[in-house]
Motif scaffolding. Structure first.
Motif, PDB file in Angstrom:
ATOM      1  N   HIS A 266     -11.871   0.968   3.738  1.00 26.03           N
ATOM      2  CA  HIS A 266     -11.159  -0.198   2.764  1.00 26.03           C
ATOM      3  C   HIS A 266     -11.011  -1.462   4.306  1.00 26.03           C
ATOM      4  O   HIS A 266     -10.571  -0.996   5.140  1.00 26.03           O
ATOM      5  N   ASP A 267     -10.699  -2.578   3.030  1.00 29.09           N
ATOM      6  CA  ASP A 267     -10.983  -3.866   4.433  1.00 29.09           C
ATOM      7  C   ASP A 267      -9.190  -3.127   4.513  1.00 29.09           C
ATOM      8  O   ASP A 267      -8.265  -3.161   3.787  1.00 29.09           O
ATOM      9  N   TRP A 268      -8.555  -3.944   5.567  1.00 29.58           N
ATOM     10  CA  TRP A 268      -7.615  -3.746   6.427  1.00 29.58           C
ATOM     11  C   TRP A 268      -6.329  -4.767   5.805  1.00 29.58           C
ATOM     12  O   TRP A 268      -6.755  -5.997   5.422  1.00 29.58           O
ATOM     13  N   HIS A 269      -5.226  -4.056   5.162  1.00 29.70           N
ATOM     14  CA  HIS A 269      -4.333  -4.995   4.952  1.00 29.70           C
ATOM     15  C   HIS A 269      -3.056  -4.650   5.710  1.00 29.70           C
ATOM     16  O   HIS A 269      -2.891  -3.555   5.842  1.00 29.70           O
ATOM     17  N   ASP A 270      -2.096  -5.465   5.949  1.00 31.36           N
ATOM     18  CA  ASP A 270      -0.782  -4.748   6.745  1.00 31.36           C
ATOM     19  C   ASP A 270      -0.207  -4.218   6.038  1.00 31.36           C
ATOM     20  O   ASP A 270       0.679  -3.474   6.644  1.00 31.36           O
ATOM     21  N   ARG A 271      -0.701  -4.156   4.846  1.00 33.38           N
ATOM     22  CA  ARG A 271       0.819  -3.420   3.876  1.00 33.38           C
ATOM     23  C   ARG A 271      -0.168  -1.968   3.333  1.00 33.38           C
ATOM     24  O   ARG A 271       0.223  -1.371   2.252  1.00 33.38           O
ATOM     25  N   ASP A 272      -1.271  -1.585   4.136  1.00 33.62           N
ATOM     26  CA  ASP A 272      -1.846  -0.444   3.320  1.00 33.62           C
ATOM     27  C   ASP A 272      -1.385   0.702   3.998  1.00 33.62           C
ATOM     28  O   ASP A 272      -2.234   1.622   3.378  1.00 33.62           O
ATOM     29  N   GLY A 273      -0.442   0.523   4.084  1.00 31.29           N
ATOM     30  CA  GLY A 273       0.110   2.268   5.029  1.00 31.29           C
ATOM     31  C   GLY A 273      -0.872   2.923   6.012  1.00 31.29           C
ATOM     32  O   GLY A 273       0.149   3.885   5.815  1.00 31.29           O
ATOM     33  N   LEU A 274      -1.677   2.527   6.444  1.00 33.24           N
ATOM     34  CA  LEU A 274      -2.260   3.037   7.708  1.00 33.24           C
ATOM     35  C   LEU A 274      -1.198   2.154   9.067  1.00 33.24           C
ATOM     36  O   LEU A 274      -1.701   2.574   9.718  1.00 33.24           O
TER      37      LEU A 274
END
Length: 274
Positions: A266-274
């Motif tokens: 999935h596209d990166w987001h700084d709140r994606d938990g990874l």
């Protein structure tokens, strides 16, 4: 003075050294490159990408975010809400970024090196670091990528690309010499089987604990780093006297025939938990 997250690095010769670029004579030898990955955990490939292509993408990035007040010299007020909207809804999933990460020179290299068709993880990370920002959380803390990629193969290779010149004061990546060897041993023993997290922000303390050296270099536009999922790395603070923003991206390739971590598709987001 070199710092990372505010910690001052020990610049004594037994704690600080230089990354070794791959010699031209080895760049066409798959065996030589794998020997280097096994021995060093990384490949420093000078002038791997066309600097003009790198520069074009850097200009696109800052031009697109100028609307939010982001400037290449880090000055001025930034509308963080607008920046996040443009970054995560337009730049990260956009065709310009994807095309940059799928340049034929990149895809062909990993297909050749891995001896298979390759898969690019959709979660591709792009970071800018403002000059003068320091303290915990400003620079990438010490970690190795397998901590965040538990649900697929451990033979993922990371490509870190400085998007523009990145001399040491601008805060590029640094690597803990030989760390992939003790990481592999700890992984085999189950020591690091824990939730994804950085190892520490205290880079000088980690070097002391493992009697190792942090390795660094000045990167030029077009240079890239390839490293294994077990290689410990981190970033320096951006203390560039020219007040230039550091911009970089890190992307990951693997064989299509190996297990893929679905969380990274999935596209990166700084709140994606990874």
């Amino acid at each position: 003075m070199l710092t990372s997250n505010g910690y001052v690095l020990d610049e004594a010769p037994h704690r600080l050294g230089a990354l070794r670029p791959v010699p031209d004579g080895e760049r066409r030898s798959r065996e030589a490159l794998w020997n280097r990955l096994d021995c060093d955990g990384y490949l420093l490939l000078r002038n791997f990408l066309d600097p003009a292509v790198v520069g074009e993408f850097r200009r696109y990035y800052f031009a697109r975010l100028a609307e939010a007040g982001l400037r290449e010299d880090g000055s001025g007020e930034v509308d963080q809400a607008r920046l996040r909207h443009i970054l995560f809804r337009e730049i990260v999933p956009g065709p310009e970024y994807d095309a940059f990460c799928r340049q034929p020179v990149i895809v062909d290299f990993f297909s050749w090196l891995l001896g298979d068709d390759v898969h690019l993880h959709r979660r591709k990370i792009i970071r800018h670091t403002r000059p003068g920002d320091s303290g915990i959380g400003q620079a990438t803390q010490a970690h190795y990528d397998l901590l965040y990629l538990r649900e697929g193969t451990d033979e993922v290779l990371t490509l870190w690309i400085p998007l523009g010149d990145c001399p040491v004061p601008r805060g590029g990546l640094i690597y803990l010499e030989g760390s992939h060897h003790w990481v592999q041993a700890e992984e085999a023993a189950g020591v690091r089987k824990r939730p994804a997290a950085s190892i520490t922000a205290d880079l000088p303390g980690l070097a002391d604990d493992h009697d190792g050296r942090w390795l660094m270099t000045d990167y030029a536009a077009g240079d890239v780093m390839v490293h294994t999922a077990q290689m410990v790395h981190a970033a320096l603070d951006n203390v560039d006297p020219a007040h230039i923003m550091r911009l970089s991206t890190d992307i990951r390739y693997q064989r299509v025939s190996d297990a893929v971590d679905g969380r990274w598709q999935h596209d990166w987001h700084d709140r994606d938990g990874l």
